[in-house]
Design a protein around this motif. Sequence first.
Motif, PDB file in Angstrom:
ATOM      1  N   MET A  27      -4.931 -11.429  -3.688  1.00  0.00           N
ATOM      2  CA  MET A  27      -5.924 -11.758  -2.665  1.00  0.00           C
ATOM      3  C   MET A  27      -6.856 -12.842  -3.171  1.00  0.00           C
ATOM      4  N   SER A  28      -7.375 -13.545  -2.232  1.00  0.00           N
ATOM      5  CA  SER A  28      -8.239 -14.634  -2.634  1.00  0.00           C
ATOM      6  C   SER A  28      -9.500 -14.572  -1.805  1.00  0.00           C
ATOM      7  N   TYR A  29     -10.322 -15.566  -2.018  1.00  0.00           N
ATOM      8  CA  TYR A  29     -11.616 -15.602  -1.355  1.00  0.00           C
ATOM      9  C   TYR A  29     -11.456 -15.349   0.138  1.00  0.00           C
ATOM     10  N   ALA A  30     -11.990 -14.272   0.581  1.00  0.00           N
ATOM     11  CA  ALA A  30     -11.842 -13.927   1.984  1.00  0.00           C
ATOM     12  C   ALA A  30     -12.959 -14.557   2.785  1.00  0.00           C
ATOM     13  N   CYS A  31     -12.783 -14.517   4.080  1.00  0.00           N
ATOM     14  CA  CYS A  31     -13.637 -15.354   4.887  1.00  0.00           C
ATOM     15  C   CYS A  31     -14.450 -14.515   5.833  1.00  0.00           C
ATOM     16  N   GLU A  52      -3.591  -4.080  -6.585  1.00  0.00           N
ATOM     17  CA  GLU A  52      -4.247  -3.762  -5.309  1.00  0.00           C
ATOM     18  C   GLU A  52      -3.198  -3.452  -4.263  1.00  0.00           C
ATOM     19  N   PRO A  60      -6.667 -11.735   5.366  1.00  0.00           N
ATOM     20  CA  PRO A  60      -6.421 -13.169   5.300  1.00  0.00           C
ATOM     21  C   PRO A  60      -7.445 -13.833   4.398  1.00  0.00           C
ATOM     22  N   SER A  61      -7.102 -14.967   3.813  1.00  0.00           N
ATOM     23  CA  SER A  61      -8.056 -15.635   2.939  1.00  0.00           C
ATOM     24  C   SER A  61      -8.027 -17.145   3.117  1.00  0.00           C
ATOM     25  N   ALA A 106      -8.975 -12.809  -9.048  1.00  0.00           N
ATOM     26  CA  ALA A 106      -9.358 -11.621  -8.284  1.00  0.00           C
ATOM     27  C   ALA A 106      -9.821 -10.496  -9.197  1.00  0.00           C
ATOM     28  N   THR A 111      -7.647 -19.332   0.899  1.00  0.00           N
ATOM     29  CA  THR A 111      -6.572 -20.001   0.161  1.00  0.00           C
ATOM     30  C   THR A 111      -5.254 -19.957   0.939  1.00  0.00           C
ATOM     31  N   GLY A 155     -12.668  -5.182  -4.882  1.00  0.00           N
ATOM     32  CA  GLY A 155     -11.516  -5.745  -4.171  1.00  0.00           C
ATOM     33  C   GLY A 155     -11.477  -7.257  -4.306  1.00  0.00           C
ATOM     34  N   GLY A 156     -10.234  -7.770  -4.369  1.00  0.00           N
ATOM     35  CA  GLY A 156      -9.982  -9.166  -4.697  1.00  0.00           C
ATOM     36  C   GLY A 156     -10.818 -10.198  -3.960  1.00  0.00           C
ATOM     37  N   PRO A 185     -17.435 -20.864  -1.006  1.00  0.00           N
ATOM     38  CA  PRO A 185     -17.091 -19.610  -1.681  1.00  0.00           C
ATOM     39  C   PRO A 185     -18.303 -19.095  -2.458  1.00  0.00           C
ATOM     40  N   LEU A 231     -13.465 -18.146  -7.575  1.00  0.00           N
ATOM     41  CA  LEU A 231     -12.675 -19.356  -7.368  1.00  0.00           C
ATOM     42  C   LEU A 231     -12.842 -20.188  -8.637  1.00  0.00           C
ATOM     43  N   PHE A 239      -7.420 -18.497  -8.348  1.00  0.00           N
ATOM     44  CA  PHE A 239      -8.336 -17.498  -7.844  1.00  0.00           C
ATOM     45  C   PHE A 239      -8.253 -16.288  -8.758  1.00  0.00           C
ATOM     46  N   CYS A 259     -10.972 -17.996   8.179  1.00  0.00           N
ATOM     47  CA  CYS A 259     -10.370 -18.586   6.975  1.00  0.00           C
ATOM     48  C   CYS A 259     -10.173 -20.089   7.143  1.00  0.00           C
ATOM     49  N   GLY A 289       0.158 -12.783  -1.595  1.00  0.00           N
ATOM     50  CA  GLY A 289       0.143 -11.412  -2.096  1.00  0.00           C
ATOM     51  C   GLY A 289      -1.236 -11.027  -2.581  1.00  0.00           C
ATOM     52  N   ASN A 290      -1.476  -9.734  -2.679  1.00  0.00           N
ATOM     53  CA  ASN A 290      -2.745  -9.267  -3.234  1.00  0.00           C
ATOM     54  C   ASN A 290      -2.779  -9.463  -4.737  1.00  0.00           C
ATOM     55  N   ALA A 291      -3.951  -9.276  -5.308  1.00  0.00           N
ATOM     56  CA  ALA A 291      -4.076  -9.310  -6.765  1.00  0.00           C
ATOM     57  C   ALA A 291      -3.319  -8.124  -7.348  1.00  0.00           C
TER      58      ALA A 291
END
Lengths: 419, 477
Positions: A1-5, B383, B390-391, A162, B393, A169-170, A148, A175, A160, A224, B378-380
């Motif tokens: 997972m990455s920076y969520a919006c 997790e 959604p993100s 995480a 990136t 949570g991620g 971010p 970033l 990213f 996002c 995918g998730n980290a």
Amino acid sequence: MSYACGGHDHTLSRRSMLGLLAGAAGGLLAPNVASALRSKQRQVLMIWLDGGMSQLESWDPKPGTDHGGPFRSIPTSIPGVHVSELLPFTAKRMHKLAVVRSMSTKDNSHSIGVGRMQRGDPVNRGVDYPYMGSAIAKLLDTGESGLPPYVWIKPGSSGFVAQDAGFLGGRYGALALGDGRPPTHIQGGVAAELEQARQDLRRAADARYAQARGEADVDAWEGCYDSALKLMKRKELFDEGAVSRADRERYGSHPLGRHLLQARRLVEAGVLFTKVTSFHWDTHADNFAMHQELMPQIDKPFAALIDDLDERGLLSNVVVLLMSEFGRTPKINQRWGRDHWPEAWSLALAGAGLKRGVVVGKTSPDGAFVDEAAYDVGSLFHTVYRAVGIDPQKTVYKHNGQALAIAREDMEPMKEVLA
Amino acid sequence: MIALAFAVALAMQDPASDAEFLRRATLDLSGTIPTSGQARAFLADPDGAKREKLIDRLMASPDYARRLEQAVTVMFLERRSGGKIPDAQWSDYLRKAFATNEPWDRIVRSMIAADGLDEDRPAMKLLADGANGEPHRMTNDIARLFLGRNLLCAQCHDHPSVKDYKQSEYMGLFAYLSLSKLQDDPKTKKAMLVETAPKGKTEYASVFSPAKKQQTGPKLAGGEEVEVPKSAGFRPREMLADALVRHPQFARNSVNRFWFLFMGRGLIHPLDYDHKANPPSDPALLETLTAEFVASGFDVRKLVRRIVAGAPYARTPLKPLSAEQMAWATMTATGNLDRLSKTHEGSKFSTRDYLSGKSSAAPSSLPDILKLFAAVFGNAEGEPEVGFQPSMTHALFLMNDRLVLDWLKPAEGNLVARLSRLTGDAVADELYLSVLTRMPTAVERKEVASYLERQGPKGLGDLAWALVASTEFRMNH
């Protein structure tokens, strides 16, 4: 997972923010306007000297003692307070800083120490606590900057991270900008007019879909793109060419100088938590030559940074934190090095919610132990949280039905430091 | 309360149209979306039993085993890759198990019992790499993944809010695993998950009353403490494997997890919080499915078929595409799947270098592309992937990644090349069938025509991009 919006709420507040900024083309605001706009949002800038800067060659010199080493001490802008001669620029800004000479922590290995310190050495509750950056992102982010919330400038690779977020949570991860390079995929793939055209098509498709299927998922995915497009418009934030020659000279052309200058720009743009990491401070051998080489790389740009933040009025919104995972042994080893020493070491703070021109705590004459006002890292977390306006007594994380303290419950803030 | 709200939402969902059902079942059973040709044929088919026939066809395809392998791998290993057992060995092993419909209890039994010596060595990955061969992590993972009980808190004390989760239960399970550790075989130098000789009972105390020492032997919830015979040849982990797959909670949790894979939400949700105060949304249904699963001898195909052929499946709410589904669906939609090399021999592609900007060479083979999509969508590590997350990136990737943009340029046989040879409404029809598995509305046809009028044929790539980037594409509906 990455920076969520952000979802709908954030979009709304971001829009109202944009309205405010609309008159100021390109975001080039006069310093005082910038500070007025951001008067409410507190930010944090953490400078992490990985490996352990020597307190004896910086904030807490002991010249003329057995373990003092070859360097002299010099007076500072606070009468009666001396620091190592390796900090000539910073010494002149001491009246803007709060230096703690009495850190006394528990870990003396890097492998555990870095994470342990950046997590605030939490009590084991069977979960991975977040790093300070993720914690601040979780506790303070309103999404207003459109950027971010947790950006990490470091040597090496980007991506990213995480893992920093632990149980949060991620989405609250960092970033990471390797060597300050722009985030991956920030370079526009198509020409600007075409971008507009294809985004219009996408939005139209999503609007039709939202009508048929409800807004929640559309809103999340839309947020996002919104964040992504905003970040793409701020490419100049990552363009070293946009930096003035004067600034480059003041901060230095070495990585730490460039990264601190990059950090100043991100702080000015409103990034909530910015972290700059510099490696190679682990001076088990040749401690003195290495500090002679390394200290100017932090001294000069750190002084420039404090000046710049102060001039722009940002020092009243931003908490600056300069630290390592521990200090170094007073005892000099056979390789002219100093080893790991968590028992008694120093760090520096400056900015929002903090006193200016104070020096807290005292170490023993040989520098080996803390004589007065010993503080563990849990106290540092209490202090930073208070400084940015979070009350750790009233704020807890909720995780799987478990209430988790945001800072060590058995520790107190550094009252001598808080304004 | 949440469970009830879900049951209501489920009841109110309109049954899927043929087009929606085709897309949903294809994504769930083969991991990608149907081609426009398959969509046309299915929509035109007047056969009243065409949905059942579709399910038969999809489950007979080799893609079925691959899709189940990928979904179960993400669920069990939670994006932890590398380690003692190469990822590919694990995938091959699990894919074969699903292809031959090996009974689920036997699959799981080998995941718990494998010590690395025999042919089931790849099955060792779950405990050796997923849990790092560490007894407490193994205890947590086995409790979560196979019993549906998240006992993390119970390692140190009874769970503060879940009354059923006791420290004694955790320690009983831990007692089976405390003797396991990773060790290199002196001859082969390969890592093994060995067990040391039993040393009597496991001692523990709650952190709230450290003076009150307690002890337990190996024991599963509701069962009796067992004694591990001291004679050679008895391995506690093997005994656990046998006891675990016979435990009623095992069948119930397995059904709930397969239900989740196809329905997007467990009958018990969260999946690892099965306890009295969190009852299933439909207790009778869960009970029936569980009884049938046990009676069938843990027949996975039968269970999957029962779920996707049932009425609730045709009414499922939206669920997001997994990283793997996103990769396959994007390649299928843009018509590039057949153009890509299926092997990556000699490939030097590194996801890390590519995503950190160190290398600009986009991946060209299917395995490398799947790795890239897994890294982006995918998730980290560690997790679970259970909801739509959604993100930014993801958005940056779809907007600006070289690979994705290249797929939208005309090339022999791909979507944009096909569209460029069509005229009139046929363009929009083929576009929507290829990307979204449905016919366009009148408004959408008009939008396509007017965009092409303004932009000319080069606008075809933008139209396709906008649909791939849309929410409708990201959600399996």
